[in-house]
Design a protein around this motif. Sequence first.
Motif, mmCIF file in Angstrom:
data_model
loop_
_atom_site.group_PDB
_atom_site.id
_atom_site.type_symbol
_atom_site.label_atom_id
_atom_site.label_comp_id
_atom_site.label_asym_id
_atom_site.label_seq_id
_atom_site.Cartn_x
_atom_site.Cartn_y
_atom_site.Cartn_z
ATOM 1 N N ASN A 383 0.820 -1.200 0.000
ATOM 2 C CA ASN A 383 0.000 0.000 0.000
ATOM 3 C C ASN A 383 0.859 1.257 0.000
ATOM 4 O O ASN A 383 1.290 1.737 -1.050
ATOM 5 N N ALA A 384 1.144 1.828 1.170
ATOM 6 C CA ALA A 384 1.924 3.074 1.227
ATOM 7 C C ALA A 384 3.314 2.910 0.628
ATOM 8 O O ALA A 384 3.843 3.851 0.022
ATOM 9 N N VAL A 385 3.888 1.719 0.771
ATOM 10 C CA VAL A 385 5.239 1.513 0.227
ATOM 11 C C VAL A 385 5.263 1.621 -1.286
ATOM 12 O O VAL A 385 6.319 1.860 -1.884
ATOM 13 N N TRP A 386 4.096 1.443 -1.921
ATOM 14 C CA TRP A 386 4.014 1.549 -3.377
ATOM 15 C C TRP A 386 3.446 2.895 -3.838
ATOM 16 O O TRP A 386 3.190 3.086 -5.027
ATOM 17 N N ASN A 387 3.257 3.798 -2.910
ATOM 18 C CA ASN A 387 2.730 5.119 -3.262
ATOM 19 C C ASN A 387 3.600 6.214 -2.664
ATOM 20 O O ASN A 387 3.133 7.104 -1.958
ATOM 21 N N GLY A 388 4.882 6.127 -2.950
ATOM 22 C CA GLY A 388 5.868 7.069 -2.444
ATOM 23 C C GLY A 388 6.824 6.442 -1.458
ATOM 24 O O GLY A 388 7.808 7.067 -1.071
ATOM 25 N N GLY A 389 6.531 5.201 -1.007
ATOM 26 C CA GLY A 389 7.397 4.503 -0.071
ATOM 27 C C GLY A 389 8.523 3.768 -0.758
ATOM 28 O O GLY A 389 8.870 4.025 -1.916
ATOM 29 N N VAL A 390 9.105 2.801 -0.048
ATOM 30 C CA VAL A 390 10.358 2.176 -0.483
ATOM 31 C C VAL A 390 10.235 1.453 -1.825
ATOM 32 O O VAL A 390 11.204 1.369 -2.573
ATOM 33 N N SER A 391 9.069 0.921 -2.149
ATOM 34 C CA SER A 391 8.909 0.183 -3.407
ATOM 35 C C SER A 391 8.653 1.090 -4.603
ATOM 36 O O SER A 391 8.808 0.662 -5.756
ATOM 37 N N TYR A 392 8.266 2.338 -4.343
ATOM 38 C CA TYR A 392 7.970 3.293 -5.421
ATOM 39 C C TYR A 392 8.224 4.693 -4.866
ATOM 40 O O TYR A 392 7.305 5.476 -4.634
ATOM 41 N N PRO A 393 9.496 5.032 -4.611
ATOM 42 C CA PRO A 393 9.830 6.279 -3.894
ATOM 43 C C PRO A 393 9.625 7.520 -4.752
ATOM 44 O O PRO A 393 9.670 7.470 -5.985
ATOM 45 N N ALA A 394 9.409 8.624 -4.061
ATOM 46 C CA ALA A 394 9.231 9.921 -4.722
ATOM 47 C C ALA A 394 9.995 10.984 -3.943
ATOM 48 O O ALA A 394 10.264 10.835 -2.742
ATOM 49 N N ASP A 395 10.332 12.057 -4.624
ATOM 50 C CA ASP A 395 11.020 13.182 -3.982
ATOM 51 C C ASP A 395 10.042 14.090 -3.246
ATOM 52 O O ASP A 395 10.420 14.772 -2.297
ATOM 53 N N LEU A 396 8.803 14.096 -3.694
ATOM 54 C CA LEU A 396 7.756 14.909 -3.083
ATOM 55 C C LEU A 396 6.463 14.112 -3.102
ATOM 56 O O LEU A 396 6.064 13.602 -4.157
ATOM 57 N N CYS A 397 5.823 13.988 -1.943
ATOM 58 C CA CYS A 397 4.539 13.293 -1.861
ATOM 59 C C CYS A 397 3.483 14.263 -1.339
ATOM 60 O O CYS A 397 3.706 14.952 -0.332
ATOM 61 N N ILE A 398 2.353 14.304 -2.028
ATOM 62 C CA ILE A 398 1.274 15.233 -1.682
ATOM 63 C C ILE A 398 0.053 14.418 -1.280
ATOM 64 O O ILE A 398 -0.490 13.657 -2.086
ATOM 65 N N PHE A 399 -0.378 14.574 -0.036
ATOM 66 C CA PHE A 399 -1.510 13.825 0.520
ATOM 67 C C PHE A 399 -2.754 14.705 0.470
ATOM 68 O O PHE A 399 -2.762 15.807 1.019
ATOM 69 N N THR A 400 -3.825 14.195 -0.184
ATOM 70 C CA THR A 400 -5.006 15.044 -0.392
ATOM 71 C C THR A 400 -6.311 14.398 0.041
ATOM 72 O O THR A 400 -7.385 14.955 -0.206
#
Length: 524
Positions: A383-400
């Motif tokens: 879940n979270a690891v694939w949405n900006g976490g270790v499995s699919y990282p991002a430089d900026l994550c925006i939670f809406t």
Amino acid sequence: MARTLFGGTAADVAEDLTGARMPGAVGTVWDGPGEGASPITDLTDLTGAPLAQLVADSEGVVRPFYGPETERPTERVYADFGGGRVALVATDVGDRLSAHQDASDPHGSQARAVEEISAQKGIPGGFATLDASGRVPVQQLGQHQAGVYAPQSWGAHWRAARDAALSARPARALVVGGSASQGYYATHLHTGGWVGLVRNALQAQYGDGGSGLFPASRTSTFISSPVDASAVAAWLANGSLAAQSGVWTLGGSNYGPGATYVYSQTTGASIEFTISGTTARIFTVTGGATRAGFRYEVDGGAPVAVADAGGSNASIQTTTVTGLGPGTHTVKVTWAGTSSGTGQYLSVVGVSGENATGVVVDNAAKAGARAATYGNPAPSALNAVWNGGVSYPADLCIFTAGPNDAVSGTSGDQWAASVAKYFRAIREANGSADLMILLPHLGNHDTTNYLYQDYALRARGLADVYGAALIDMWAIGRNSWSHWHSRGHWGTAAHPGASGSDSVHLSDAGYSYVADVVKPVLMA
């Protein structure tokens, strides 16, 4: 460093003790009249040739010469032709005074003032500067500016990645949330919502990193509400949604990038995604059940078979296709099991398109999402690891995520806990990653529970704790559905893009307004 001019006047002559001129006399030059003075040997004639000593001409006159090269002009030297040291005064004082008076900044005070002012530009408490659109960027605003908050240190990692995106690896921004971020009811789900408009602006300035994620939530299987029938037809027509054939069913877990998937178990089932970039990544669910392999075709080319990776536990299988030409491509994914209709499932999460450089903006939001939709940081939850976490990282994550929580009665503490769990997954993957909370305008989405103000209060606390930026569109929109309705910001499912009277979803005009708030923050 400069030299001053001496000699050449009626007063500049070589004389003996009686005052008689001394034609051809040879003299020395000193920096003072007394015994402690030192000789000056750094002299030149008018052409710049060195002079070891002074020689009077046939009339006993000391011809013009330049004194030593010094940081400050030498205004007086002392010549000795045997009759004692006599002062010679610089003869270009008037010329230098005129030049000084004519100079634009003779003392450098203007340059120093400009430097001091420049050091105070663009920071809170200093002088404001305007961006290309004529607005003051958010970092320059005070911390109590209504609806917008950005700690002074916020964005350091994002800006560095963004600015280097054209010469290094791609910079990635990722958005999670509900339909108000997915793009309901913009003309085009991918390019017309605020995420798409921000993507366009970032890529125009920092390089096109590709189309990013095309999630399974952009399929007609996911968007199946009768209310959205007209919107689905319009979005299918303009390519907002993936083209499907065969029988597909919506998955029941929040797996992978975009936190959803669709599955099929029958022959003839396929989904065609349109992406742009030189690399495509196909995300499917493997393990934990009987799974089918699949075939993929790029731009109608020869099909390539991909076996299911298998495994006792569910995981995300990533199939990477490289060497694509620049521009737009279609990626068709087709069920390729061995026995149709017998529970061999192909579960498709989505497809991404990326280039080697530039900015990638992934829209992982999906309609109906609540904060808990992305709030499971366990690696096994996919879940979270694939949405900006270790499995699919991002430089900026925006939670809406938020409006659907308000309708569902999620307490402020529950909402904040889910956000914190999501943030934990991001920071465990990259402790430097920048975070943002964007609260969509609530509109009339909830008129019963009245919990949204609790989320806003906790969002500010989370921003302080995590060093995150906060944009509260509900506050910016005066907490009023009518206020935005009068400006044409609300959309309509009947005519995507047009202004209407939806309770929470925006028109093209509404999304443009939100994008204009977000862009200065991300492009500062």
